[in-house]
Design a protein around this motif. Sequence first.
Motif, PDB file in Angstrom:
ATOM      1  N   VAL A 245     -62.020  71.094 -67.758  1.00 39.31           N
ATOM      2  CA  VAL A 245     -62.263  69.719 -67.896  1.00 39.31           C
ATOM      3  C   VAL A 245     -62.793  69.098 -66.639  1.00 39.31           C
ATOM      4  N   HIS A 246     -62.284  69.565 -65.363  1.00 37.02           N
ATOM      5  CA  HIS A 246     -62.500  69.055 -64.076  1.00 37.02           C
ATOM      6  C   HIS A 246     -64.231  69.222 -63.670  1.00 37.02           C
ATOM      7  N   GLU A 247     -64.510  70.733 -64.135  1.00 36.98           N
ATOM      8  CA  GLU A 247     -65.955  70.953 -63.704  1.00 36.98           C
ATOM      9  C   GLU A 247     -66.781  70.267 -64.634  1.00 36.98           C
ATOM     10  N   ALA A 248     -66.342  69.782 -65.909  1.00 35.68           N
ATOM     11  CA  ALA A 248     -67.349  69.222 -67.053  1.00 35.68           C
ATOM     12  C   ALA A 248     -67.272  67.934 -66.500  1.00 35.68           C
ATOM     13  N   THR A 249     -66.351  67.019 -66.025  1.00 31.32           N
ATOM     14  CA  THR A 249     -66.186  65.818 -65.460  1.00 31.32           C
ATOM     15  C   THR A 249     -67.319  65.652 -64.379  1.00 31.32           C
ATOM     16  N   HIS A 250     -67.199  66.539 -63.421  1.00 30.69           N
ATOM     17  CA  HIS A 250     -68.327  66.268 -62.318  1.00 30.69           C
ATOM     18  C   HIS A 250     -69.543  66.370 -63.035  1.00 30.69           C
ATOM     19  N   GLN A 251     -69.928  67.126 -63.888  1.00 30.66           N
ATOM     20  CA  GLN A 251     -71.209  67.112 -64.483  1.00 30.66           C
ATOM     21  C   GLN A 251     -71.526  65.849 -65.246  1.00 30.66           C
ATOM     22  N   THR A 270     -65.415  61.768 -55.394  1.00 25.52           N
ATOM     23  CA  THR A 270     -65.987  62.820 -56.567  1.00 25.52           C
ATOM     24  C   THR A 270     -64.915  63.538 -57.105  1.00 25.52           C
ATOM     25  N   GLU A 271     -64.074  64.213 -56.199  1.00 25.62           N
ATOM     26  CA  GLU A 271     -63.052  64.873 -56.424  1.00 25.62           C
ATOM     27  C   GLU A 271     -61.998  63.939 -57.281  1.00 25.62           C
ATOM     28  N   GLY A 272     -61.722  62.987 -56.647  1.00 26.09           N
ATOM     29  CA  GLY A 272     -60.403  62.041 -57.370  1.00 26.09           C
ATOM     30  C   GLY A 272     -60.927  61.705 -58.696  1.00 26.09           C
ATOM     31  N   MET A 273     -62.308  61.486 -59.050  1.00 30.87           N
ATOM     32  CA  MET A 273     -62.605  61.120 -60.485  1.00 30.87           C
ATOM     33  C   MET A 273     -62.354  62.217 -61.247  1.00 30.87           C
ATOM     34  N   ALA A 274     -62.757  63.429 -60.854  1.00 28.16           N
ATOM     35  CA  ALA A 274     -62.550  64.768 -61.450  1.00 28.16           C
ATOM     36  C   ALA A 274     -61.219  64.950 -61.938  1.00 28.16           C
ATOM     37  N   MET A 275     -60.319  64.733 -61.111  1.00 29.02           N
ATOM     38  CA  MET A 275     -58.868  64.895 -61.193  1.00 29.02           C
ATOM     39  C   MET A 275     -58.228  63.762 -62.030  1.00 29.02           C
TER      40      MET A 275
HETATM   41 ZN   LIG Z   1     -63.958  69.125 -58.210  1.00 33.83          ZN
END
Ligand SMILES: [Zn+2]
Length: 401
Positions: A245-251, A270-275
Amino acid sequence: MSRHNPKAIPRRALRLLISAFCVIATFTVNLADGDDPPAPRMQLVTFTDVKSVSRTIESRVLLEAQDGGLLLEGRDGRLWNVTPKQLQKREATEDPFQPVSAEQFGEQLVREVAEFGIKTPTQVVVTRHFVVCSTAGRVYAEWCGSLFERLHDAFQSYWKDAGLELREPEFPLGAVVLKDRTEYAEFATKHDRADAAQAPGYFSEPTNRIILFDLTAGPNSTPVKTAGDVRRKLEASSFNVATMVHEATHQLAFNCGLHTRYTDNPRWLTEGMAMFFEVPDLDSRTGWKTIGRVNAPRLKDFRETVRGPREFLPLTDLIQSDMSFLNANQARAAYSESWALTFFLLKTRRDDAVGYLKSIQRKPRLIADSPDDRLREFQSTFGEIDTLERDWKKWIGRQGK
Ligand SMILES: [Zn+2]
């Protein structure tokens, strides 16, 4: 904001884990007002890539440097940096630039997997926004596709509620899902580079794809036969689903306009949003109830960082530099603090956070900000940093109790 800060570029190159980006240090960008409207016509560009392979790409030109270097976007959404030395031929066409179709993109991914020496048969599952190319079997690929679609809908509706209208992805979103860790490492090494293979999955900013492997695969496991099998196996390891889910959120974030690829996106953001989005909701078929709730594993990490023995990174350091994410001793603190900061800002200062996101997404591509610029921009939205840090720690201290 400093527009020309060549020193900051290598930092970014490291961050992306992508060798192709290193050439940008010699790239002199010629931008009018930092804006980059894509060229409407398709261009046929021939160049030698970093592996000395000659390629002809149907593309649009995103940026043109004074020295003739180009930043291209291919019809599959892949970005290419072409230096004047690499450039062989450039031809304008009369055709409008059009993203590749999902079917063509699926065929392209199948070819790439085979070209990288992977012998397992591939299957392609096309959903509304995603093209899943997998050696892990159809059932698993379908399960991934439906998880990503649910995430897409939840992601869009969260931001709509927050007053930030995102766009639909322009390109089909590629996900390469390998059958096990060995194949994944082989693919990741050739697709990007060896250190990409160390992660349990990743989003490749230049190629615009996510690369993952079948988390249900173990040394003695039998292939899953139904979506229920996948779910039962994954429920036992929610951390693994969080990775997907984390990687798909980045995408999604880079393809729906929350972030812009190749701009100076602060890594904490960017990492905060993915988490913020990564906590899976495996119970519902349509909704995604975990968005906006405390991410328990990240909160636990954050508490351990505050109490020690892990080193707590001052907020100023986290905002000014991405280096802590690349330092093995600091990365865990950097991630947990980035989650905690993003969670705090979205829960208590959502309008300001949206304003800040908008200002970052409008930044020009390939221009790195100085540490001072970053801090100034952050403080101009959220106020004086010491006060914010105090309020933040106090507020987070009350969460999850
Ligand atoms: Zn990440």
